[in-house]
Write an enzyme that holds these catalytic residues in place. Structure first.
Site, short mmCIF file in Angstrom:
data_model
loop_
_atom_site.label_atom_id
_atom_site.label_comp_id
_atom_site.label_asym_id
_atom_site.label_seq_id
_atom_site.Cartn_x
_atom_site.Cartn_y
_atom_site.Cartn_z
N GLU A 1 18.71 60.61 67.30
CA GLU A 1 19.08 62.01 67.14
C GLU A 1 18.44 62.95 68.17
O GLU A 1 19.05 63.95 68.53
CB GLU A 1 18.71 62.49 65.73
CG GLU A 1 19.54 61.88 64.62
CD GLU A 1 20.99 62.33 64.66
OE1 GLU A 1 21.25 63.50 65.01
OE2 GLU A 1 21.87 61.50 64.37
N SER B 199 52.64 57.31 16.47
CA SER B 199 52.33 57.11 15.05
C SER B 199 50.85 57.27 14.72
O SER B 199 50.48 57.35 13.54
CB SER B 199 52.79 55.72 14.61
OG SER B 199 54.20 55.62 14.71
#
Length: 741
Positions: free
Chosen positions: A166, A432
């Protein structure tokens, strides 16, 4: 004279009336007044007219004087000096304006930043830890941050991995790296896009601590100013330590400690070189390269980091080669566990319980991790085995105690593929499975489980509800009708008691969804969620007490401060105990001889109801014991029909697999009132006197309200052909059905 002019090619001019003497007057070059000329400038020879040229001698060539040549050089030098002076002048002007512009930009950017002296390193983002009923960690939500780790406690190759990939010149710049910016600019131009970034670790830290993630020039300039401020206020090692403890690593992990725990299941103090390289590689694109979601991408990026570490002399070439060739990754799988559905549901209710969260908290729940695992396996395994055969792609399961404490919740077969919670958010037709509310309304209106009603074709203004098997059994008891899920009887009962009364009953028991008060409500055409339907069945299992399905019991801070404690439900009695007992009697039969015959828990008394919606789009089973109430739904997200998947098939299989395991080692208990002699003996004493009202006509009652049944008259027992065991006598049949003899 005229001939001479003609020979010389002269041209006669028109006189326009002038005298001949004047018309012949012409000015020769000698007659003109010479213009002022520069002595240094060479004179241009005047060409002679044709009539003045000598036919025998050519005109002499004129030579430029030497003095004229030297003057041109002097004039060129003078012009060069003027141009150079102007260049210096305008360069100075441009530089001045550039400096003014830069100062203006810096002032403007600084004006939009908080006062530098007031800037402080912000607190860590809050973490929400969700624990089970046994105290074990189930899931984490919010921005998961591990504990701060000191730079000196980390293996030296871990911070060096970040520097290598980095910010190679981290220890030599002052917050910004002009060389790195230039290198990135060249690379981006060559690649015709953004292939590299020039941000230093300090700039990245400034962005993570104080700024948003938007990509604008203003934000970039703010990042530069803050980076310079950080470098002035903190040492390099302090900046690096802050960076490692705050940078985002994907999957909700902030800081190397949280990332190491999330991906490798160990502290950052113990990571290997290969694991350190993988962590450093994640910073570029944490969401895309998370190793538990994209192991190939994370591995490729880690190899780049290892090469950069070797190039920067942070590790030897042999170490890099060994780590690349034989990585020792032990990556934990992605958070695809179904407990994440529970965590998401908790996240939705936290704001109502404790308001805005500004500190890390621990949420204590009712979830049993063992039952959660069993429920997850039951759904996933059954779908894996039979989803293609029945064209069923999704499922949901909710299990709670009769008091409403949720012990397990599965919102779908794979959380990683879909975070949509089908147990809480989705609303589907229960079919049902909604019928118990019709039968309870009828029981509360004075009917009993042995009341006779007619099972026969029905025509309601063109609507002709039919039974699943297209068979009709004539006179049947309510118990038989519910156990066999006879649609015509349910519709007749719904019309008899009134659809509005059915809606009131369902809402009283815990259904919160909007219900349409029409004749089809008896067949479960109004949509409900799994969790509210299971919660509405709970009063049957607990003797008639209303419950609120819940999962959070306590919320506290990490320091132990209690922010919330759940208080007991105060909903009171929503079903009279004797009516709850009658309903248990009826729904016991569903598992013994009805549509859920496969649902059996050895040694336990269980009751429930299956449900299948129109065109087989939804398959349900809600069943319960005195220990747990569990509901299962299976279907497709796009509401497409299944291949005849019914409630008595896959849902019952999932339910049985889960409930058998859940009841292992649990002391057996009977359903409320089902074992009490008072109710049963009283029922037996009046069994011989059980009567039935004549079956209501197919015509819809006017007003749709409840109509008390006519006066009862003695009636014969049910048709033996429709119910063989009924011929053995009601007393023996009830005993057999209730106690499984």
């Amino acid at each position: 004279m005229a001939w001479g002019r003609k020979k010389r090619g002269g041209r006669e001019e028109p006189l326009f009336g002038l005298p001949a003497a004047l018309a012949d007057l012409r000015l020769s070059p000698e007659d003109r007044i010479p213009a002022a000329v520069d002595d240094d400038k060479p004179k241009k020879p005047v060409p002679k007219r044709k009539h003045e040229e000598d036919d025998d001698e050519p005109p002499p060539r004129e030579r430029k004087p030497r003095a004229a040549k030297g003057g041109a050089k002097r004039r060129a030098k003078s012009r060069g000096r003027i141009r150079f002076g102007r260049l210096i002048y305008w360069g100075a002007v441009l530089g001045l304006w550039t400096a003014i512009a830069i100062i203006g930009v810096v002032v403007w950017v600084g004006a939009h930043l908080p006062a530098i002296q007031s800037l402080e390193i912000p607190k860590r983002p809050p973490t929400i830890q969700i624990v089970g009923v046994d105290g074990s960690l189930l899931a984490s939500r919010g921005e998961m941050a591990g504990t701060n780790v000191a730079l000196k406690d980390l293996p030296p190759y871990l911070p060096k991995a970040f520097i290598a990939i980095e910010d190679r010149r981290f220890y030599s710049h002052y917050g910004i790296d002009p060389i790195g910016i230039a290198r990135a600019a060249v690379a981006n131009i060559l690649h015709r896009g953004v292939s590299q970034g020039g941000s230093t670790l300090t700039q990245q830290l400034a962005k993570n601590l104080f700024l948003t993630q938007e990509r604008t020039m203003a934000r970039k300039l703010q990042e530069v100013e803050l980076a310079l401020w950080l470098e002035r206020k903190h040492s390099k090692n302090e900046i690096l330590e802050l960076y490692l403890n705050r940078v985002y690593f994907g999957s909700g992990a902030y800081g190397v400690e949280a990332a190491s725990q999330r991906y490798f299941g160990k502290s950052a103090k113990n990571v290997t070189v290969a694991e350190a390289a993988m962590l450093a590689g994640l910073v570029k694109s944490p969401s895309r390269l998370a190793p538990n979601r994209n192991p190939e991408g994370a591995e490729a990026r880690a190899q780049i980091v290892l090469a950069a570490m070797a190039e920067g002399k942070f590790i030897s070439a042999a170490q890099a080669k060994a780590s690349i060739g034989h990585p020792s990754y032990k990556v934990k799988p992605a958070g695809a566990g179904t407990v994440n559905y529970v965590a998401d549901w908790i996240g939705e209710v936290l704001d109502d319980l404790v308001g805005q969260i500004d500190q890390s908290i621990v949420v204590e729940t009712t979830i049993d991790p063992k039952l959660q695992s069993v429920a997850e396996a039951a759904i996933i395994d059954e779908l894996a085995a039979k989803s293609v055969k029945f064209n069923v792609t999704q499922g949901a399961l909710v299990a709670m105690t009769p008091e409403g404490a949720v012990r397990a919740m599965v919102g779908g077969r794979n959380y990683a593929d879909s975070q949509y919670n089908r147990a809480v958010t989705a609303k589907r037709q229960p079919g049902s499975a909604f019928k118990p509310f019709i039968y309870l309304t009828a029981i509360e209106g004075g009917l009993t489980p042995e009341t006779i009603r007619q099972d026969a074709p029905l025509d309601l203004k063109g609507w002709k509800p039919e039974n699943y098997t297209h068979e009709y059994f004539g006179s049947v008891t309510l118990t038989q009708a519910l156990a066999m899920s006879l649609n015509t009887v349910a519709v007749r009962l719904g019309l008899e008691v009134g659809p509005k009364n059915v809606v009131r009953t369902a809402h009283r028991l815990g259904i919160s969804s909007k219900l349409e008060a029409n004749p089809s409500i008896a067949l479960g055409t109004s949509e409900v969620s799994v969790i509210e339907l299971v919660g509405a069945y709970a009063p049957f299992a607990n003797g008639g007490l209303g419950v609120s399905p819940h999962v959070v019991t306590k919320i506290r801070t990490h320091e132990g401060k209690v922010l919330y404690v759940r208080q007991p439900d105060r909903l009171g009695q929503v079903i009279e105990p004797r009516h709850a007992a009658m309903m248990n009697t009826m729904m016991l039969e569903t598992l013994l001889s009805g549509t859920a015959r496969k649902a059996e828990i050895p040694g336990w008394m269980a009751a429930g109801k299956t449900g299948t919606s129109q065109d087989f789009r939804d398959a349900w089973f809600i069943g319960y014991t005195a220990n747990l109430v569990t509901g299962v739904w299976l279907g497709n997200d796009d509401n497409s029909p299944t291949r005849k998947a019914t409630g008595g098939g896959l849902p019952v299989e999932v339910w049985t697999r889960f409930m058998r395991t859940a009841h292992q080692g649990v002391p057996v208990a009977s359903l409320p009132n089902a074992q009490r002699g008072g109710f049963i003996s009283n029922l037996f004493q009046t069994a011989s006197q059980v009567s039935a009202a004549p079956a209501p006509s197919a015509q819809v009652p006017q007003g749709g309200g409840y109509r008390p049944p006519p006066a009862r008259t003695p009636a014969p027992p049910p048709n033996p052909s429709a119910r063989p065991e009924a011929a053995a006598g009601l007393d023996g049949w009830l005993v057999d059905r209730l106690f499984g003899r």
